[in-house]
Design a protein around this motif. Structure first.
Motif, short mmCIF file in Angstrom:
data_model
loop_
_atom_site.label_atom_id
_atom_site.label_comp_id
_atom_site.label_asym_id
_atom_site.label_seq_id
_atom_site.Cartn_x
_atom_site.Cartn_y
_atom_site.Cartn_z
N GLU A 1 21.32 6.68 -12.09
CA GLU A 1 20.45 6.12 -13.13
C GLU A 1 19.31 7.06 -13.52
N ASP A 2 19.08 8.12 -12.75
CA ASP A 2 17.91 8.97 -13.01
C ASP A 2 18.05 9.77 -14.30
N ARG A 3 16.91 9.94 -14.97
CA ARG A 3 16.85 10.84 -16.14
C ARG A 3 16.54 12.22 -15.58
N VAL A 4 17.59 13.04 -15.49
CA VAL A 4 17.46 14.31 -14.78
C VAL A 4 17.09 15.45 -15.74
N PHE A 5 15.95 16.05 -15.51
CA PHE A 5 15.55 17.26 -16.25
C PHE A 5 16.19 18.47 -15.58
N HIS A 6 16.19 18.44 -14.26
CA HIS A 6 16.80 19.52 -13.48
C HIS A 6 17.29 18.96 -12.16
N ARG A 7 18.54 19.21 -11.82
CA ARG A 7 19.06 18.79 -10.52
C ARG A 7 18.85 19.93 -9.53
N GLY A 8 18.08 19.67 -8.49
CA GLY A 8 17.73 20.73 -7.54
C GLY A 8 18.91 21.26 -6.77
N GLY B 1 12.74 12.16 -14.71
CA GLY B 1 11.85 11.41 -15.59
C GLY B 1 11.13 10.28 -14.85
N PHE B 2 9.89 10.05 -15.22
CA PHE B 2 9.06 9.00 -14.62
C PHE B 2 9.74 7.64 -14.70
N ASP B 3 9.76 6.93 -13.58
CA ASP B 3 10.28 5.56 -13.53
C ASP B 3 9.49 4.88 -12.42
N LEU B 4 8.64 3.92 -12.79
CA LEU B 4 7.66 3.35 -11.87
C LEU B 4 8.27 2.87 -10.55
N GLU B 5 9.27 1.97 -10.64
CA GLU B 5 9.79 1.38 -9.41
C GLU B 5 10.56 2.40 -8.57
N LYS C 1 10.51 17.91 -2.73
CA LYS C 1 11.93 18.06 -3.09
C LYS C 1 12.17 17.54 -4.51
N THR C 2 11.31 16.62 -4.95
CA THR C 2 11.45 16.04 -6.28
C THR C 2 10.08 15.94 -6.95
N TYR C 3 10.05 16.32 -8.22
CA TYR C 3 8.86 16.11 -9.06
C TYR C 3 9.24 15.13 -10.16
N PHE C 4 8.32 14.24 -10.51
CA PHE C 4 8.56 13.29 -11.60
C PHE C 4 7.78 13.70 -12.84
N VAL C 5 8.42 13.53 -13.98
CA VAL C 5 7.89 14.04 -15.25
C VAL C 5 7.48 12.87 -16.14
N ILE C 6 6.21 12.83 -16.53
CA ILE C 6 5.77 11.81 -17.51
C ILE C 6 5.84 12.42 -18.91
N LEU D 1 0.83 -1.22 0.00
CA LEU D 1 0.00 0.00 0.00
C LEU D 1 0.85 1.26 0.00
N GLN D 2 1.95 1.21 0.77
CA GLN D 2 2.83 2.38 0.82
C GLN D 2 3.49 2.62 -0.55
N ASN D 3 3.90 1.54 -1.21
CA ASN D 3 4.47 1.67 -2.56
C ASN D 3 3.47 2.31 -3.51
N LEU D 4 2.22 1.86 -3.42
CA LEU D 4 1.19 2.37 -4.31
C LEU D 4 0.83 3.82 -3.99
N THR D 5 0.82 4.15 -2.71
CA THR D 5 0.52 5.52 -2.29
C THR D 5 1.56 6.50 -2.84
N ARG D 6 2.82 6.06 -2.87
CA ARG D 6 3.87 6.93 -3.42
C ARG D 6 3.62 7.20 -4.91
N LEU D 7 3.14 6.19 -5.62
CA LEU D 7 2.82 6.38 -7.03
C LEU D 7 1.73 7.44 -7.19
N TYR D 8 0.69 7.34 -6.35
CA TYR D 8 -0.41 8.32 -6.39
C TYR D 8 0.14 9.71 -6.10
N TRP D 9 0.95 9.79 -5.06
CA TRP D 9 1.51 11.08 -4.63
C TRP D 9 2.29 11.75 -5.76
N TYR D 10 3.17 10.99 -6.38
CA TYR D 10 4.07 11.58 -7.39
C TYR D 10 3.46 11.67 -8.79
#
Ligand code: PHE
Ligand code: FE
Length: 299
Positions: free
Chosen positions: A281-288, A223-227, A241-246, A174-183
């Motif tokens: 490994e992250d696809r970085v659009f912007h490093r904060g 960049g969006f990465d499910l896991e 602190k981080t936004y994910f981009v689809i 549930l916590q894994n899934l909640t993070r997906l909803y959040w982001y």
């Protein structure tokens, strides 16, 4: 199909005060529209006008178009019954009035059946800029428009079904899934042909975060990465602190199509990732820059 036992029915003798509207099935109420005060409608008008102006060029095209198509205006708090006629014809979703947050399994069950719970009451004038719990403005202005989009509408139903399943697997799933909803649903960004745009409801309903999420140098944009997302902790008390981009809603739908059961098992063997962490490994659009971040407090 069968009428669910908790489908809305008419409730008599409504009271205006928050907490005093009769609740007839786990938090569900009929929107007591006649009881909204002039202040309530004015709060809606102020927030609506302010956010719409801010969101042109910041929210994704699908969001803005859908909001227009629904017939939401600043003039008055919309009636759920009227929005439902448009929404149901477009994608089969209906809005359900609720008193506030629902038990998790109820919430998932509603989504799985294309019912979106919307808090009936609106924040007080002194809460215009910030409110801790979701109110009508967050739910209706922020969440509902994208339910007009066929792909996003399917994603939300699939999420509800996934929630029922994760609930049966256990708290870590549930916590894994909640993070997906959040982001995604709450704090997602999308890459549009002409630049990054917002689609998350938690952002579009916030003046400060609408600007911060796109224009501040402080947060990461990755960049969006499910896991990766399902491992990433988040903030509930500050801007992210981080936004994910689809890339598109289709990408979101495709990535979340497979059965999550083996993914949950795999994630259980891995560490979580901090809310502000950037990995090689992250696809970085912007490093904060991390400017203004507070230490601790990731959940
Ligand atoms: N495919 C997911 C599962 O098997 C369900 C899901 C779809 C979850 C879309 C979230 C979003 O659990
Ligand atoms: Fe929300």
């Amino acid at each position: 199909s069968a009428q669910p036992s908790n489908a809305p029915r008419r409730v008599e003798n409504l009271h205006t005060e928050k907490g005093k509207v009769p609740v007839y099935a786990t938090g569900i109420v009929e929107q007591p529209w006649d009881t909204y005060s002039a202040d309530d409608h004015a709060t809606w008008a102020t927030l609506y006008a302010r956010q719409r102006e801010l969101l042109v060029g910041r929210a994704c095209d699908e969001f803005l178009q859908a909001q227009d198509a629904m017939g939401m205006t600043p003039d008055a708090i919309p009636k759920f019954t009227e929005l439902n006629e448009v929404l149901e014809a477009a994608t089969g979703w209906t809005l359900l009035g609720v008193e506030g947050l629902l038990p998790e399994l109820d919430f998932f069950d509603h989504l799985a059946n294309r019912r979106f719970p919307v808090t009936w009451w609106i924040r007080r004038p002194d809460q215009i800029d910030y409110i801790e719990e979701p109110d009508l403005f967050h739910d209706l202005f922020g969440h509902v428009p994208l339910l007009m989009n066929p792909v996003f509408a399917d994603y939300m139903e699939a999420y509800g079904k996934g929630g029922v399943k994760a609930h049966g697997i256990g708290p870590d799933a549930l916590q894994n899934l909640t993070r997906l909803y959040w982001y995604t649903v709450e704090f997602g960004l999308i890459q549009q042909a002409d630049g990054l745009r917002i689609f998350g409801a938690g952002i579009v309903s916030s003046k400060g975060e609408s600007i911060y999420s796109l224009e501040s140098d402080a947060p990461n944009r990755i960049g969006f990465d499910l896991e990766r997302i399902m491992r990433t902790r988040y903030r509930i008390d500050t801007y992210q602190k981080t936004y994910f981009v689809i890339d598109s809603f289709e990408q979101l739908m495709d990535a979340t199509g497979p059965d999550f059961t083996p993914i949950y098992a795999r994630l259980a063997q891995q560490d979580t990732v901090g809310a502000g962490t950037v990995r090689d490994e992250d696809r970085v659009f912007h490093r904060g820059t991390g400017e203004g971040w507070t230490a601790g407090g990731d959940v």
